[in-house]
Each structure stands twice: as C-alpha cells, then as structure tokens.
Design an enzyme around this catalytic site. Structure first.
Site, PDB file in Angstrom:
ATOM      1  N   ASP A 171       0.845  -1.190   0.000  1.00  0.00           N
ATOM      2  CA  ASP A 171       0.000   0.000   0.000  1.00  0.00           C
ATOM      3  C   ASP A 171       0.882   1.242   0.000  1.00  0.00           C
ATOM      4  O   ASP A 171       1.979   1.224  -0.537  1.00  0.00           O
ATOM      5  CB  ASP A 171      -0.910  -0.029   1.233  1.00  0.00           C
ATOM      6  N   HIS A 208      -3.047   5.952   4.225  1.00  0.00           N
ATOM      7  CA  HIS A 208      -3.825   4.769   3.858  1.00  0.00           C
ATOM      8  C   HIS A 208      -3.206   3.477   4.395  1.00  0.00           C
ATOM      9  O   HIS A 208      -3.882   2.639   5.005  1.00  0.00           O
ATOM     10  CB  HIS A 208      -3.928   4.732   2.330  1.00  0.00           C
ATOM     11  N   SER A 414     -11.098  -0.876   0.815  1.00  0.00           N
ATOM     12  CA  SER A 414      -9.708  -0.863   1.270  1.00  0.00           C
ATOM     13  C   SER A 414      -9.581  -1.268   2.722  1.00  0.00           C
ATOM     14  O   SER A 414      -8.563  -1.845   3.121  1.00  0.00           O
ATOM     15  CB  SER A 414      -9.123   0.543   1.115  1.00  0.00           C
TER      16      SER A 414
END
Length: 474
Positions: A171, A208, A414
C-alpha cells in the site's frame, strides 16, 4: 459519462504520474484508467505476433502509421510482459483528459482474429492499478478524537514473535509516528516518502497504509505486520510495474502467510490483468493467502486481482472482500459486488490510526460531498455525510480544513479487506492453524453471519470488537 469525482481523481493521478499520458476507458466511462499509446503482451513469440499484427493493421489503415509500432523500453522481467508502443509518439502529450485512445483501440481490434485462433488474450491495455472510488477510497478521512476508541477496538491477546502470523500490506508507506498507536508496536516496513506538502498540509492518501496496518493489528494482536510503500504515488501504479512490484514486495521478506491488498483495477474482461498474470501463477504455488479489496465503484464488473477469487485455479489462494455499511446489515453504497465477491465485512466509518500523534497535522479536503448519494442509496452514506467542500470540486465554497491528532474515521473496501485479513490471522492463532488458506476456508465454513447486498444474502464477517455505527436516514 464519468462522474465528477472520477475526473477529479483522474487529474490527481495524472499529476502523480506526470511522464505517463493517461486515458479513460472504455471511452469516457468511469471503468478504468490506462496508459495512452501503449499495450502489453507476453514476452517472446506472442510479443512478436502483437507487434507484427498491429504494424500491418496500422499500415493498411488511414490515420495511424505502422512505423511507430515498437517495443517501449524493452526489458526482461519476472512478470513475463513486454510493453509495446503504438501510434505516433507526438500524439502522446501529458495532461490529455478523458476520451479514448485510437491507437490502443486499433491495436486491440487488430488482434481479435489472432486471439480467436489461439483461444486466449494476446494483448491488453496497460491499466492504472490504484487504491482508488473511481480511483479513491470510499471517502476521505475524518478526524476522530484521541479520547475515543478505535473501531474495531484492539482485541484481547498478546504478541508472540515465535507464533505471530505474518501479514504483508502492499500500500502506501507508514507514517513517521505510527508506533504511537500501541497495536502497531510490532509493525515494520517502509516509511511514507513524503507526508505533507510545502505548506505542511497532509497529502491525499498518505495515511492509507498506516490505517490498514492498524486495522489488521487491532483485529489480530498476534501478527507481524510489514507494510511496503508500493503505492506511494497517489495510490497509483501502472499494471506492468505493479506485477514487478508485487514480486519485489514478497521477495524482500519472503512470502507471507497473508498478503493484504487494497488496490486493483477493472479492465472490462473476465480473465484478469495481463500484467499480474505472472505473479498470480507464482502465488498459486505458494501457501500465501491473498486477501484483496473488491473496489469502490458500486459495480458488478470484476475488479482485479480480487476477482481471481472465483476462478478455479485461484479459489484457495484469493479471498475477495466487499464492504458493509456502518450497521453491518447491508452493503455500503460504494462497494463493488457480484458473484466474484466472496465475503463482506464492515468497511464504512471504521476508526484506526492515521497520523498527528506527535503534533496535529492539517488536511484540506480534495472532494466535496454530494447532496444525495451518487449511487442512489437512501441512507446517510459517506457520499453526503459529513459535509465538506473540496479543493478539486467545482463548488463555490472555500475548501474545508481539519486537523488530525492520531485517529481517523475512513471508509472503503480498502478497509474491509484488512479486517478480513486480521480475522483469518486471528483464526490461525486461536486454532493453531499454520495454513492461511485452510484458515480462510474454516472461517467461512463456520461463519453464521449474513448481510444483504443488492438484494442478495451474502456471507459477512464481523469482528467481535467492532461496534455498529448507526447509519441514519438520508
């Protein structure tokens, strides 16, 4: 016609890949983004067939010149993929927004007859793989006071390095202060290359990977989480580079028990992404379980690599995850869906670590919320709540700025994905199961929870420490 937010994200990704001219496909829809003027083929004889066929086709048609068909930076790679440039390089200027690509479309048409003879695909667009709704998570992060509990809250349990389940997160990188969140004390990996802009404002997407790692560690305390910053460039990477990056990620520390991947792309097909084909074949021969996000386009179109989950060759190796809304009873408005999504988990308004533990960090919203759900749902979804104006949107108000002080609330498949990855890891620890693929099967077989997604009753995995969030009426 692509929705406004897709255009905003297209521009954002184009800025992050300034030397790569991008196009929307097919035509001006919101299905995928790809590299203008380049196609992919398998190395060797198939690449030669593609080159020769496309060159002959272009030479025989008006408007495109066969002499411009050539290898685009020939190289060998573990994915077994060759990039082939098509069309006139002078037509490939950056910043071209929307529309299709005549050269790539012509190359795809030229190979149809040959593909009919071979019975399999010979050529592909070079898609942009991203953590991206229509190229971004289900919403943007919202600050949560550090006095509140994360959701899911940390499960009881201890960390034992001898038995910890290895989880690899591919990621964005880790934020500099991630260890200030206690569940991440045993997490390691790549730091985010750049967290803020020149004005000290948090850049889009950068937290994230940290948020995801926090979810895994909260659900499954006995995990050794490693984060690789493969998607640091606005969460986007070209398909051919992504296949190579996945090999890099697993080879750096060895194949993990679980690979948590909150990225992918649609491609309008049902046979996967050519650029990750080599990695998927390698995965099949390992014991690693790939837990992959189903995507945030509110679409039934297969999203790769998650959609490999229902292909017979990969059914054991891949677990595809969709998102439930805050109450856990129905699918989230943004979640992709369909028979290729194996399981759903909470993915709306989850709370985890972001950044600002050391000192508050400002963030300016990029997208404006909508007056009504852009997917037609009737509850107070993340499309419309909480309200804010974004700098990329065409609203007349001043963009809203907030301060992060550690925790955030965020939505998207996600984040449903690491919840499921954590549940598989927790099952392995609780049952002393060393095979992650067997653990996933066992978890689904014993599961008794279901939710409703687009009228279908689907398997749902709900962590014991997760607290439902009232959704409220629209």
């Amino acid at each position: 016609m692509a929705p406004q937010r897709f255009h905003e994200q297209f521009d954002q990704i184009q800025r992050s890949l300034p030397d790569v001219p991008l196009a929307m496909g097919p035509d001006d829809s919101a299905e995928f983004i790809y590299e203008r003027g380049v196609v992919l083929a398998r190395d060797g004889e198939e690449a030669r067939v593609v080159e020769d066929t496309v060159r002959d086709h272009f030479t025989a048609t008006a408007g495109l010149v066969g002499d411009h068909v050539r290898r685009a930076g020939p190289r060998t790679n573990r994915s077994g993929i060759t990039r082939i440039q098509v069309g006139d390089p002078s037509d490939r200027g950056p910043g071209i927004r929307g529309g299709g690509d005549d050269a790539v479309a012509g190359a795809l048409r030229a190979l149809r007859t040959a593909e009919g003879r071979t019975g399999h695909r010979l050529v592909s667009r070079n898609h942009v793989v991203s953590i991206a709704v229509n190229a971004c998570p289900g919403d943007e992060p919202v600050p949560v006071a550090h006095t509140e509990q994360p959701n899911p809250s940390p499960a009881p349990g201890t960390y034992d390095p001898a038995s910890a389940v290895g989880v690899l997160v591919v990621d964005t990188g880790l934020m500099h202060d991630y260890r200030s969140y206690p569940p991440l004390a045993h997490t390691d990996g790549d730091l985010q290359i750049r967290e803020t802009d020149d004005d000290g404002v948090l850049q889009q997407y950068v937290g994230h990977g940290t948020f995801i790692a926090g979810l895994v560690a909260a659900v499954a305390p006995n995990t050794a989480v490693t984060v690789r910053g493969t998607l640091n460039d606005a969460g986007a990477i070209l398909e051919d580079a992504f296949g190579e990056a996945l090999f890099d990620a697993v080879e750096e520390g060895g194949w993990p028990d679980i690979l948590s991947l909150s990225a992918g792309s649609s491609n309008g097909r049902v046979d996967g992404l050519l650029g990750v084909e080599g990695f998927m074949r390698a995965l099949r021969g390992q014991r690693t379980l790939l837990v992959a996000a189903a995507g945030n386009n509110a679409s039934a179109t297969p999203f790769w690599p998650a959609a490999y989950a229902t292909q017979p060759d990969y059914a054991d190796a891949v677990l595809s995850v969709g998102a439930l809304r805050g109450d856990g009873e129905y699918g989230a408005c943004f979640s992709n869906h369909g028979g290729w999504v194996r399981v759903y988990a909470p993915g709306e308004r989850l709370t985890s670590a972001l950044t600002g533990f050391d000192s508050p960090v400002p963030y300016i919203y990029q997208h404006s919320t909508y007056d009504a759900c852009r997917y037609g749902f009737g509850y107070a979804c993340t499309c419309r709540s909480p309200r804010h104006n974004g700098v990329l949107s065409d609203g007349t108000g001043k963009p809203d700025q907030v301060m992060f002080e550690g925790y955030a609330s965020w939505s998207g498949t996600s984040f449903a994905t690491p919840v499921v990855a954590g549940l598989v890891a927790a099952h392995m620890t609780a049952h002393q199961e060393t095979d992650p693929r067997a653990a996933a099967r066992q978890l689904l077989e014993k599961n008794v929870e279901f939710a409703e997604v687009r009228g279908a009753h689907v398997p749902a995995l709900l962590p014991a420490t997760w607290r439902p969030v009232p959704v409220g009426p629209a």
